[in-house]
Design a protein around this motif. Structure first.
Motif, PDB file in Angstrom:
ATOM      1  N   SER A  11       1.397  19.177  -4.542  1.00  0.00           N
ATOM      2  CA  SER A  11       1.383  20.496  -3.918  1.00  0.00           C
ATOM      3  C   SER A  11      -0.034  20.846  -3.496  1.00  0.00           C
ATOM      4  O   SER A  11      -0.989  20.253  -3.972  1.00  0.00           O
ATOM      5  CB  SER A  11       1.914  21.533  -4.905  1.00  0.00           C
ATOM      6  N   PRO A  12      -0.174  21.814  -2.609  1.00  0.00           N
ATOM      7  CA  PRO A  12      -1.503  22.139  -2.078  1.00  0.00           C
ATOM      8  C   PRO A  12      -2.275  23.113  -2.962  1.00  0.00           C
ATOM      9  O   PRO A  12      -3.061  23.906  -2.468  1.00  0.00           O
ATOM     10  CB  PRO A  12      -1.171  22.772  -0.736  1.00  0.00           C
ATOM     11  N   LEU A  22       5.059  14.003  -2.565  1.00  0.00           N
ATOM     12  CA  LEU A  22       6.390  14.334  -3.068  1.00  0.00           C
ATOM     13  C   LEU A  22       6.620  13.730  -4.436  1.00  0.00           C
ATOM     14  O   LEU A  22       6.241  12.598  -4.697  1.00  0.00           O
ATOM     15  CB  LEU A  22       7.463  13.772  -2.117  1.00  0.00           C
ATOM     16  N   LEU A  23       7.313  14.483  -5.267  1.00  0.00           N
ATOM     17  CA  LEU A  23       7.716  14.003  -6.582  1.00  0.00           C
ATOM     18  C   LEU A  23       9.233  13.948  -6.614  1.00  0.00           C
ATOM     19  O   LEU A  23       9.893  14.939  -6.406  1.00  0.00           O
ATOM     20  CB  LEU A  23       7.207  14.947  -7.666  1.00  0.00           C
ATOM     21  N   TRP A  24       9.789  12.776  -6.898  1.00  0.00           N
ATOM     22  CA  TRP A  24      11.231  12.596  -6.931  1.00  0.00           C
ATOM     23  C   TRP A  24      11.618  12.227  -8.348  1.00  0.00           C
ATOM     24  O   TRP A  24      11.182  11.220  -8.877  1.00  0.00           O
ATOM     25  CB  TRP A  24      11.605  11.477  -5.977  1.00  0.00           C
ATOM     26  N   ALA A  25      12.434  13.043  -8.996  1.00  0.00           N
ATOM     27  CA  ALA A  25      12.815  12.790 -10.393  1.00  0.00           C
ATOM     28  C   ALA A  25      14.258  12.357 -10.467  1.00  0.00           C
ATOM     29  O   ALA A  25      15.112  12.936  -9.815  1.00  0.00           O
ATOM     30  CB  ALA A  25      12.615  14.047 -11.232  1.00  0.00           C
ATOM     31  N   THR A  26      14.556  11.373 -11.285  1.00  0.00           N
ATOM     32  CA  THR A  26      15.916  10.874 -11.412  1.00  0.00           C
ATOM     33  C   THR A  26      16.346  10.806 -12.859  1.00  0.00           C
ATOM     34  O   THR A  26      15.704  10.169 -13.662  1.00  0.00           O
ATOM     35  CB  THR A  26      16.024   9.454 -10.834  1.00  0.00           C
ATOM     36  N   LEU A  27      17.446  11.452 -13.165  1.00  0.00           N
ATOM     37  CA  LEU A  27      18.049  11.322 -14.479  1.00  0.00           C
ATOM     38  C   LEU A  27      19.052  10.192 -14.414  1.00  0.00           C
ATOM     39  O   LEU A  27      19.976  10.203 -13.608  1.00  0.00           O
ATOM     40  CB  LEU A  27      18.758  12.623 -14.860  1.00  0.00           C
ATOM     41  N   ARG A  28      18.896   9.198 -15.252  1.00  0.00           N
ATOM     42  CA  ARG A  28      19.772   8.039 -15.215  1.00  0.00           C
ATOM     43  C   ARG A  28      20.624   7.997 -16.472  1.00  0.00           C
ATOM     44  O   ARG A  28      20.120   8.057 -17.578  1.00  0.00           O
ATOM     45  CB  ARG A  28      18.949   6.764 -15.105  1.00  0.00           C
ATOM     46  N   ILE A 269       9.745  19.592   3.630  1.00  0.00           N
ATOM     47  CA  ILE A 269       9.873  20.292   2.362  1.00  0.00           C
ATOM     48  C   ILE A 269       8.586  21.020   1.993  1.00  0.00           C
ATOM     49  O   ILE A 269       7.485  20.513   2.193  1.00  0.00           O
ATOM     50  CB  ILE A 269      10.299  19.310   1.240  1.00  0.00           C
ATOM     51  N   GLN A 270       8.738  22.243   1.490  1.00  0.00           N
ATOM     52  CA  GLN A 270       7.619  23.106   1.153  1.00  0.00           C
ATOM     53  C   GLN A 270       7.475  23.229  -0.371  1.00  0.00           C
ATOM     54  O   GLN A 270       8.416  22.949  -1.122  1.00  0.00           O
ATOM     55  CB  GLN A 270       7.826  24.485   1.767  1.00  0.00           C
ATOM     56  N   PRO A 271       6.304  23.655  -0.855  1.00  0.00           N
ATOM     57  CA  PRO A 271       6.100  23.771  -2.297  1.00  0.00           C
ATOM     58  C   PRO A 271       7.083  24.699  -2.997  1.00  0.00           C
ATOM     59  O   PRO A 271       7.357  24.527  -4.184  1.00  0.00           O
ATOM     60  CB  PRO A 271       4.665  24.309  -2.402  1.00  0.00           C
ATOM     61  N   ASP A 272       7.627  25.686  -2.281  1.00  0.00           N
ATOM     62  CA  ASP A 272       8.522  26.646  -2.923  1.00  0.00           C
ATOM     63  C   ASP A 272       9.992  26.280  -2.772  1.00  0.00           C
ATOM     64  O   ASP A 272      10.870  27.089  -3.070  1.00  0.00           O
ATOM     65  CB  ASP A 272       8.290  28.048  -2.360  1.00  0.00           C
ATOM     66  N   SER A 273      10.298  25.056  -2.311  1.00  0.00           N
ATOM     67  CA  SER A 273      11.696  24.713  -2.027  1.00  0.00           C
ATOM     68  C   SER A 273      12.084  23.351  -2.597  1.00  0.00           C
ATOM     69  O   SER A 273      12.465  22.447  -1.854  1.00  0.00           O
ATOM     70  CB  SER A 273      11.951  24.750  -0.523  1.00  0.00           C
ATOM     71  N   PRO A 274      11.991  23.151  -3.916  1.00  0.00           N
ATOM     72  CA  PRO A 274      12.390  21.867  -4.495  1.00  0.00           C
ATOM     73  C   PRO A 274      13.897  21.648  -4.364  1.00  0.00           C
ATOM     74  O   PRO A 274      14.675  22.611  -4.353  1.00  0.00           O
ATOM     75  CB  PRO A 274      11.977  22.003  -5.962  1.00  0.00           C
ATOM     76  N   GLU A 312      22.251   8.832 -11.461  1.00  0.00           N
ATOM     77  CA  GLU A 312      20.867   9.268 -11.367  1.00  0.00           C
ATOM     78  C   GLU A 312      20.792  10.698 -10.843  1.00  0.00           C
ATOM     79  O   GLU A 312      21.423  11.041  -9.847  1.00  0.00           O
ATOM     80  CB  GLU A 312      20.065   8.350 -10.439  1.00  0.00           C
ATOM     81  N   ARG A 313      20.045  11.516 -11.529  1.00  0.00           N
ATOM     82  CA  ARG A 313      19.671  12.831 -11.000  1.00  0.00           C
ATOM     83  C   ARG A 313      18.275  12.696 -10.415  1.00  0.00           C
ATOM     84  O   ARG A 313      17.343  12.284 -11.109  1.00  0.00           O
ATOM     85  CB  ARG A 313      19.647  13.891 -12.103  1.00  0.00           C
ATOM     86  N   GLN A 314      18.137  13.016  -9.138  1.00  0.00           N
ATOM     87  CA  GLN A 314      16.856  12.880  -8.461  1.00  0.00           C
ATOM     88  C   GLN A 314      16.403  14.257  -7.992  1.00  0.00           C
ATOM     89  O   GLN A 314      17.158  14.992  -7.378  1.00  0.00           O
ATOM     90  CB  GLN A 314      16.975  11.939  -7.269  1.00  0.00           C
ATOM     91  N   SER A 315      15.172  14.610  -8.306  1.00  0.00           N
ATOM     92  CA  SER A 315      14.619  15.863  -7.803  1.00  0.00           C
ATOM     93  C   SER A 315      13.404  15.549  -6.943  1.00  0.00           C
ATOM     94  O   SER A 315      12.682  14.593  -7.193  1.00  0.00           O
ATOM     95  CB  SER A 315      14.225  16.804  -8.946  1.00  0.00           C
ATOM     96  N   VAL A 316      13.214  16.347  -5.913  1.00  0.00           N
ATOM     97  CA  VAL A 316      12.112  16.165  -4.971  1.00  0.00           C
ATOM     98  C   VAL A 316      11.374  17.484  -4.836  1.00  0.00           C
ATOM     99  O   VAL A 316      11.987  18.527  -4.586  1.00  0.00           O
ATOM    100  CB  VAL A 316      12.602  15.709  -3.583  1.00  0.00           C
ATOM    101  N   ARG A 317      10.073  17.452  -5.030  1.00  0.00           N
ATOM    102  CA  ARG A 317       9.259  18.655  -4.853  1.00  0.00           C
ATOM    103  C   ARG A 317       7.914  18.288  -4.259  1.00  0.00           C
ATOM    104  O   ARG A 317       7.456  17.161  -4.392  1.00  0.00           O
ATOM    105  CB  ARG A 317       9.045  19.379  -6.181  1.00  0.00           C
ATOM    106  N   ARG A 318       7.307  19.248  -3.573  1.00  0.00           N
ATOM    107  CA  ARG A 318       5.964  19.062  -3.060  1.00  0.00           C
ATOM    108  C   ARG A 318       4.974  19.664  -4.045  1.00  0.00           C
ATOM    109  O   ARG A 318       5.206  20.755  -4.543  1.00  0.00           O
ATOM    110  CB  ARG A 318       5.784  19.722  -1.695  1.00  0.00           C
TER     111      ARG A 318
END
Length: 318
Positions: A11-12, A22-28, A269-274, A312-318
């Motif tokens: 993020s900025p 980007l950060l992409w998180a995955t629950l496996r 994708i923006q920092p406030d919109s994961p 897998e649960r994947q999350s993406v955030r800036r």
């Protein structure tokens, strides 16, 4: 068992302007294929589609104008216990004769960014063992992502004590694990270990940092892929996202159905919109090699007991 993988667009919030990270998180979750999954739908608290969350102002690839944004304070997880809270169940598909390949994005409330459960001690111990055995092959930071890696540690040190106050405590120099007695100093330079290895000890997740370059592609320059499925960090470090999925990973339908949407999401994708999504596939596990990676997954005539349903649960955030 559950772990996560995360792709992070830094993020900025840091002083130095970044290309987005980007950060992409995955629950496996791995379940033997011959065990039927109960329930008709995933037990999730949120189901809202991503919609227009990822709108962005025009910008040149590889550039990023810092924004004045702070992640909302996370609410403590209700009645959470490292000993009794079970992994959340996932079943990311519906009954029916037709199957459509889509990104399946939905909004991610900030409280749900990192999911921890009663498997934490298992993952913490297994990660520590693999980090000691193979280190940089499963968790490391390239120079291009060093500032982003520091920022991720700052985010973990802020978020985890808010969400899981019975397990973590914020300190003046970082974060303490109240269960293991570990103390993490994230402000000293240099750190005692690679920032990705330090971050890996804090969560069950696997995660990766993707940095946008001037060609508009997002490149894997840091990560902790300590509990991998069918790939490892060492093989894909430095690759752009499309190459990871198409040439190296050979993900079915990615180029035809998903590549355009994925690249558009990462640019917008923006920092406030994961966002988050769930995926699944059937994985054949023969054994783990000496470095902790799966082997034998493509062999023929494998016993049915060796096949697992992997969610897998994947999350993406800036």
């Amino acid at each position: 068992m559950a772990s996560e993988i995360t792709f992070y667009l830094p993020s900025p919030l840091i002083i130095v302007p970044f290309a987005g990270v980007l950060l992409w998180a995955t629950l496996r979750v791995l379940i033997p294929i011959f065990v039927r999954t109960a329930g008709k739908s995933s037990a999730r608290r949120t189901s809202g589609k991503a919609g227009s969350l990822a709108k962005r102002p025009p910008r040149e690839p590889g550039t990023w104008e810092p924004l004045d944004y702070r992640r909302p304070v996370a609410a403590p997880y209700p009645d959470w216990s490292v000993h009794t809270t079970k992994p959340l169940p996932y079943r990311p598909f519906n009954y029916g004769p037709k199957y459509h390949i889509t990104m399946g994005l939905r909004r991610m409330p900030w409280d749900e960014w990192v999911e921890l459960d009663n498997q934490f001690q298992y993952f913490h111990g297994e990660k520590a063992r693999r980090l000691a055995d193979i280190g940089r092959k499963c968790a490391r930071t390239e120079p291009e992502a060093l500032e982003a890696a520091y920022e991720l540690l700052e985010e973990f040190s802020d978020y985890l004590p808010q969400r899981y106050p019975s397990l973590f405590k914020r300190t003046t120099v970082g974060i303490d694990n109240l269960l293991t007695g570990e103390h993490f100093n994230i402000v000293e330079r240099p750190l005692q270990e690679d920032p990705m290895q330090m971050a890996a000890r804090l969560v069950q997740d696997d995660f990766a940092l993707l940095i946008e370059k001037a060609d508009g592609q997002y490149y894997l320059f840091a990560g902790a892929i300590v509990m991998p499925g069918l790939w490892n960090l060492d093989e894909r470090m430095g690759m752009p996202l499309s190459q990871i999925h198409i040439e190296h990973g050979k993900v079915p339908g990615f180029k035809e159905k998903l590549e355009r949407g994925v690249m558009s999401l990462f640019r917008r994708i923006q920092p406030d919109s994961p966002v988050q999504r769930n995926t699944w596939y059937i994985q054949g596990l023969d054994s783990m090699d000496a470095e902790g990676f799966t082997k034998g997954a493509g062999e023929k005539n494998m016993p049915v007991e060796n096949f697992h349903y992997r969610s897998e649960r994947q999350s993406v955030r800036r």
